[in-house]
Design a protein around this motif. Structure first.
Motif, PDB file in Angstrom:
ATOM      1  N   ILE A 168      48.053 -60.932  60.777  1.00 47.21           N
ATOM      2  CA  ILE A 168      46.989 -60.269  61.558  1.00 47.21           C
ATOM      3  C   ILE A 168      47.604 -59.621  62.802  1.00 47.21           C
ATOM      4  O   ILE A 168      48.393 -60.246  63.514  1.00 47.21           O
ATOM      5  CB  ILE A 168      45.873 -61.279  61.937  1.00 47.21           C
ATOM      6  CG1 ILE A 168      45.152 -61.735  60.670  1.00 47.21           C
ATOM      7  CG2 ILE A 168      44.878 -60.676  62.924  1.00 47.21           C
ATOM      8  CD1 ILE A 168      44.184 -62.883  60.867  1.00 47.21           C
ATOM      9  N   GLY A 169      47.255 -58.349  63.009  1.00 47.58           N
ATOM     10  CA  GLY A 169      47.794 -57.622  64.167  1.00 47.58           C
ATOM     11  C   GLY A 169      49.071 -56.863  63.843  1.00 47.58           C
ATOM     12  O   GLY A 169      49.597 -56.151  64.692  1.00 47.58           O
ATOM     13  N   GLN A 209      42.985 -57.713  70.364  1.00 48.33           N
ATOM     14  CA  GLN A 209      44.297 -57.888  70.995  1.00 48.33           C
ATOM     15  C   GLN A 209      45.295 -56.800  70.597  1.00 48.33           C
ATOM     16  O   GLN A 209      46.340 -56.679  71.185  1.00 48.33           O
ATOM     17  CB  GLN A 209      44.896 -59.239  70.603  1.00 48.33           C
ATOM     18  CG  GLN A 209      44.674 -60.316  71.655  1.00 48.33           C
ATOM     19  CD  GLN A 209      43.355 -60.997  71.444  1.00 48.33           C
ATOM     20  OE1 GLN A 209      43.117 -61.562  70.396  1.00 48.33           O
ATOM     21  NE2 GLN A 209      42.482 -60.926  72.441  1.00 48.33           N
ATOM     22  N   PHE A 210      44.977 -56.040  69.543  1.00 48.60           N
ATOM     23  CA  PHE A 210      45.978 -55.066  69.089  1.00 48.60           C
ATOM     24  C   PHE A 210      45.428 -53.668  68.856  1.00 48.60           C
ATOM     25  O   PHE A 210      46.159 -52.750  68.550  1.00 48.60           O
ATOM     26  CB  PHE A 210      46.702 -55.577  67.824  1.00 48.60           C
ATOM     27  CG  PHE A 210      45.769 -56.159  66.795  1.00 48.60           C
ATOM     28  CD1 PHE A 210      45.217 -55.338  65.836  1.00 48.60           C
ATOM     29  CD2 PHE A 210      45.448 -57.509  66.816  1.00 48.60           C
ATOM     30  CE1 PHE A 210      44.339 -55.864  64.912  1.00 48.60           C
ATOM     31  CE2 PHE A 210      44.567 -58.032  65.889  1.00 48.60           C
ATOM     32  CZ  PHE A 210      44.003 -57.208  64.928  1.00 48.60           C
ATOM     33  N   GLY A 241      51.546 -54.983  73.890  1.00 50.04           N
ATOM     34  CA  GLY A 241      51.688 -55.261  72.451  1.00 50.04           C
ATOM     35  C   GLY A 241      50.624 -54.628  71.573  1.00 50.04           C
ATOM     36  O   GLY A 241      50.499 -54.983  70.398  1.00 50.04           O
ATOM     37  N   TYR A 242      49.837 -53.700  72.130  1.00 51.59           N
ATOM     38  CA  TYR A 242      48.805 -53.048  71.296  1.00 51.59           C
ATOM     39  C   TYR A 242      49.462 -52.132  70.262  1.00 51.59           C
ATOM     40  O   TYR A 242      50.479 -51.514  70.528  1.00 51.59           O
ATOM     41  CB  TYR A 242      47.833 -52.244  72.174  1.00 51.59           C
ATOM     42  CG  TYR A 242      46.769 -53.132  72.772  1.00 51.59           C
ATOM     43  CD1 TYR A 242      45.518 -53.236  72.189  1.00 51.59           C
ATOM     44  CD2 TYR A 242      47.038 -53.906  73.901  1.00 51.59           C
ATOM     45  CE1 TYR A 242      44.550 -54.076  72.724  1.00 51.59           C
ATOM     46  CE2 TYR A 242      46.078 -54.753  74.438  1.00 51.59           C
ATOM     47  CZ  TYR A 242      44.836 -54.830  73.843  1.00 51.59           C
ATOM     48  OH  TYR A 242      43.884 -55.665  74.355  1.00 51.59           O
ATOM     49  N   GLN A 243      48.852 -52.076  69.066  1.00 50.68           N
ATOM     50  CA  GLN A 243      49.368 -51.247  67.971  1.00 50.68           C
ATOM     51  C   GLN A 243      48.648 -49.909  67.866  1.00 50.68           C
ATOM     52  O   GLN A 243      49.210 -48.936  67.412  1.00 50.68           O
ATOM     53  CB  GLN A 243      49.131 -51.968  66.620  1.00 50.68           C
ATOM     54  CG  GLN A 243      49.798 -53.297  66.493  1.00 50.68           C
ATOM     55  CD  GLN A 243      51.197 -53.131  65.921  1.00 50.68           C
ATOM     56  OE1 GLN A 243      51.781 -52.060  65.963  1.00 50.68           O
ATOM     57  NE2 GLN A 243      51.744 -54.195  65.391  1.00 50.68           N
ATOM     58  N   GLU A 244      47.354 -49.914  68.218  1.00 49.85           N
ATOM     59  CA  GLU A 244      46.542 -48.723  67.920  1.00 49.85           C
ATOM     60  C   GLU A 244      45.600 -48.413  69.084  1.00 49.85           C
ATOM     61  O   GLU A 244      45.010 -49.320  69.656  1.00 49.85           O
ATOM     62  CB  GLU A 244      45.713 -49.007  66.661  1.00 49.85           C
ATOM     63  CG  GLU A 244      44.817 -47.863  66.243  1.00 49.85           C
ATOM     64  CD  GLU A 244      44.075 -48.152  64.938  1.00 49.85           C
ATOM     65  OE1 GLU A 244      44.740 -48.246  63.890  1.00 49.85           O
ATOM     66  OE2 GLU A 244      42.842 -48.297  64.993  1.00 49.85           O
ATOM     67  N   ASP A 289      43.506 -56.416  60.307  1.00 49.85           N
ATOM     68  CA  ASP A 289      42.462 -56.753  61.282  1.00 49.85           C
ATOM     69  C   ASP A 289      42.142 -58.237  61.297  1.00 49.85           C
ATOM     70  O   ASP A 289      41.850 -58.820  62.332  1.00 49.85           O
ATOM     71  CB  ASP A 289      41.158 -56.037  60.898  1.00 49.85           C
ATOM     72  CG  ASP A 289      41.036 -54.717  61.607  1.00 49.85           C
ATOM     73  OD1 ASP A 289      41.761 -54.505  62.580  1.00 49.85           O
ATOM     74  OD2 ASP A 289      40.213 -53.894  61.160  1.00 49.85           O
ATOM     75  N   GLY A 290      42.105 -58.830  60.091  1.00 41.37           N
ATOM     76  CA  GLY A 290      41.702 -60.238  60.021  1.00 41.37           C
ATOM     77  C   GLY A 290      41.538 -60.650  58.580  1.00 41.37           C
ATOM     78  O   GLY A 290      41.937 -59.911  57.671  1.00 41.37           O
TER      79      GLY A 290
END
Ligand code: 5AD
Ligand code: SF4
Length: 479
Positions: free
Chosen positions: A458-459, A187-188, A233-236, A429-430
């Protein structure tokens, strides 16, 4: 399903795949008709992915297409109506595992004769693989390659309703298909293809045959995709290509290359930009300077060297020497201070002597790599090196790999040690595989960091003070 006439299929042809003639690359838009959008309603699919990030990205496209057809994802093979194995051909052991998997899946086909089993990806591009599937793996219904993923709806329709086997693998140079749907894994963090194919023809490598001619996506499409990811909303993003440093070199009308793309993407609002993979002889100062100037481009570079011996490098067709590689690496390290560099190395290339291997160890010491993927040479049918005389016994090659890995591990640890007592920023990541009160993620320099924290992080990108450095990871606490 019976195959009556083996010649009616569109089979791969490695000689054809080697040709590089087309000068202009067609760009086509994907579209799905209404009938195809209903085929999967009430049905499920599962995709198993092997190999590199290019395959990961292709599987996201396959999932996107299948979901647009109405299929829903399942983790259970016994529930699935469609199973696709997205394969890797880079080394023999990757292929052996996949043959085993294909054999294992036969029992599901027996339980559910309506199950559609597809073989996709790089192995499908190989002549000997398709011949073997045709003769010995009757339970495989569809074989399609890396150039025609967009035709998956047609193939499923034919296999499902006409009960016919579909074998369609193109060995032409390839085109670019835009507007493909995707179901992204994360998701990110997202993969973004910037180019396809490879024109390098390193003599050991099957990729130029399985993935076709080097062809760059237009900058507008790439910038558009990244801007859309930012909105979601993606970070990378990780920019993908077999040789991202050659980006744009196939588009004759402009001199816009990889460095320019990095600068433009830096303005999109995405927090982190990474890329993989590179070829040293295409790495230019423009790229290094863009990395230095762009705040969102991460200070990490994977720069495969393959060998430290000039004789071996020449026979590998790598277009550089040990010294010219080290010069470029130094230029990179001076331009982007503190950058972390990792590499790929092959040992046991045909004819590699003990002296050649010593040159590799010497290069590893001088380059100060902070990590590497290391491999024993694997003979790939159809590549020039498959015909080279190879007298080195397998146990000598394994011994070289062992010695090399010891050196590389020292580099991993040294690379991690330099972050002791420092604050790094981690994209979480998690939770850790071993302890669910511990979070795991990667720092700017692509170091794996573990620290205690709330899974609500997370994210997110968070500051972490490093308290311990191990060979494979860093330990820290939220700063
Ligand atoms: N044998 C061993 N390693 C290989 N690679 C590519 N082809 C082969 C082969 N035939 C390695 C190279 C490349 C990485 C992706 O895989 O090191 O950089
Ligand atoms: Fe293979 Fe060489 Fe192309 Fe990398 S650059 S994909 S190793 S041919």
């Amino acid at each position: 399903m019976n195959n009556i006439d083996l010649d009616k299929y569109f089979k791969p042809d490695l000689k054809q795949a080697r040709k590089r003639t087309k000068t202009t690359i067609e760009e086509l838009q994907f579209d799905m008709n209404d009938a195809h959008q209903k085929i999967g309603l009430g049905k499920t699919y599962k995709i198993d992915t092997y190999g590199c990030q290019a395959n990961e990205a292709d599987s996201e496209t396959m999932a996107g297409i299948l979901e647009l057809m109405g299929f829903k994802a399942t983790h259970e093979e016994s529930d699935a109506d469609v199973i696709i194995i997205n394969t890797c051909a880079i080394r023999e052991n990757a292929e052996s595992r996949i043959w085993g998997e294909l054999g294992r899946l036969k029992s599901y086909k027996r339980q559910n004769p309506d199950l559609i089993l597809g073989l996709a990806g790089c192995m499908a591009q190989e002549e000997n693989v398709v011949e073997r599937v045709l003769k010995k793996y009757q339970h495989v219904d569809i074989v399609f390659g890396t150039h025609n993923i967009h035709k998956l709806p047609e193939y499923i329709e034919t296999a499902m309703f006409n009960k016919e086997r579909v074998i369609e693998v193109f060995s032409r140079e390839g085109e670019i298909i835009e507007n493909l749907p995707k179901v992204r894994q994360h998701q990110f963090k997202a993969w973004v293809n910037i180019m396809f194919g490879c024109d390098e023809f390193c003599t050991y490598c099957i990729v130029p045959y399985t993935r076709g001619k080097e062809r760059s996506r237009s900058k507008e499409e790439i910038i558009g995709e990244v801007s859309e990811l930012v909105k979601q909303g993606y970070q990378e993003v990780t920019l993908l290509g077999q040789n991202v440093n050659a980006y744009g070199k196939d588009i004759k009308e402009t001199d816009y290359t990889f460095g320019d793309l990095l600068r433009d993407l830096d303005q999109t609002g995405i927090n982190r930009i990474r890329f993989t993979t590179s070829h040293p002889h295409d790495l230019d100062l423009k790229t290094m300077e863009a990395m230095r100037d762009c705040t969102h481009v991460m200070p990490f570079f994977h720069l495969p060297v393959q060998s430290g011996s000039n004789t071996v490098l020449k026979r590998m067709n790598r277009h550089y020497t040990k010294d010219s590689y080290l010069d470029r690496l130094n230029q990179l390290k001076t331009t982007v201070p503190g950058i972390s560099v990792t590499t790929d190395i092959i040992v046991g290339f045909p004819g590699e002597t003990e002296e050649d291997f010593m040159e590799t160890l010497d290069l590893v010491d001088r380059a100060q790599f902070e990590g590497a993927f290391t491999f024993v040479f694997s003979k790939r049918e159809g590549t020039p090196a498959a015909k080279y005389e190879d007298n080195t016994p397998e146990d000598v090659k394994k011994q070289r790999l062992y010695i090399l890995n010891e050196r590389i591990n020292e580099g991993y640890l040294k690379g991690n040690m330099r972050f002791l007592d420092q604050i790094v920023h981690v994209l979480v990541d998690g939770v850790s595989k071993y302890d669910d009160t511990v979070l795991a993620g990667y720092s700017e320099h692509n170091k794996l960091v573990n620290f205690k924290g709330d899974p609500a992080l997370i994210g997110k990108i968070v500051p972490v003070r490093i308290t311990q450095a191990k060979t494979w990871f860093l330990l820290g606490e939220l700063a």
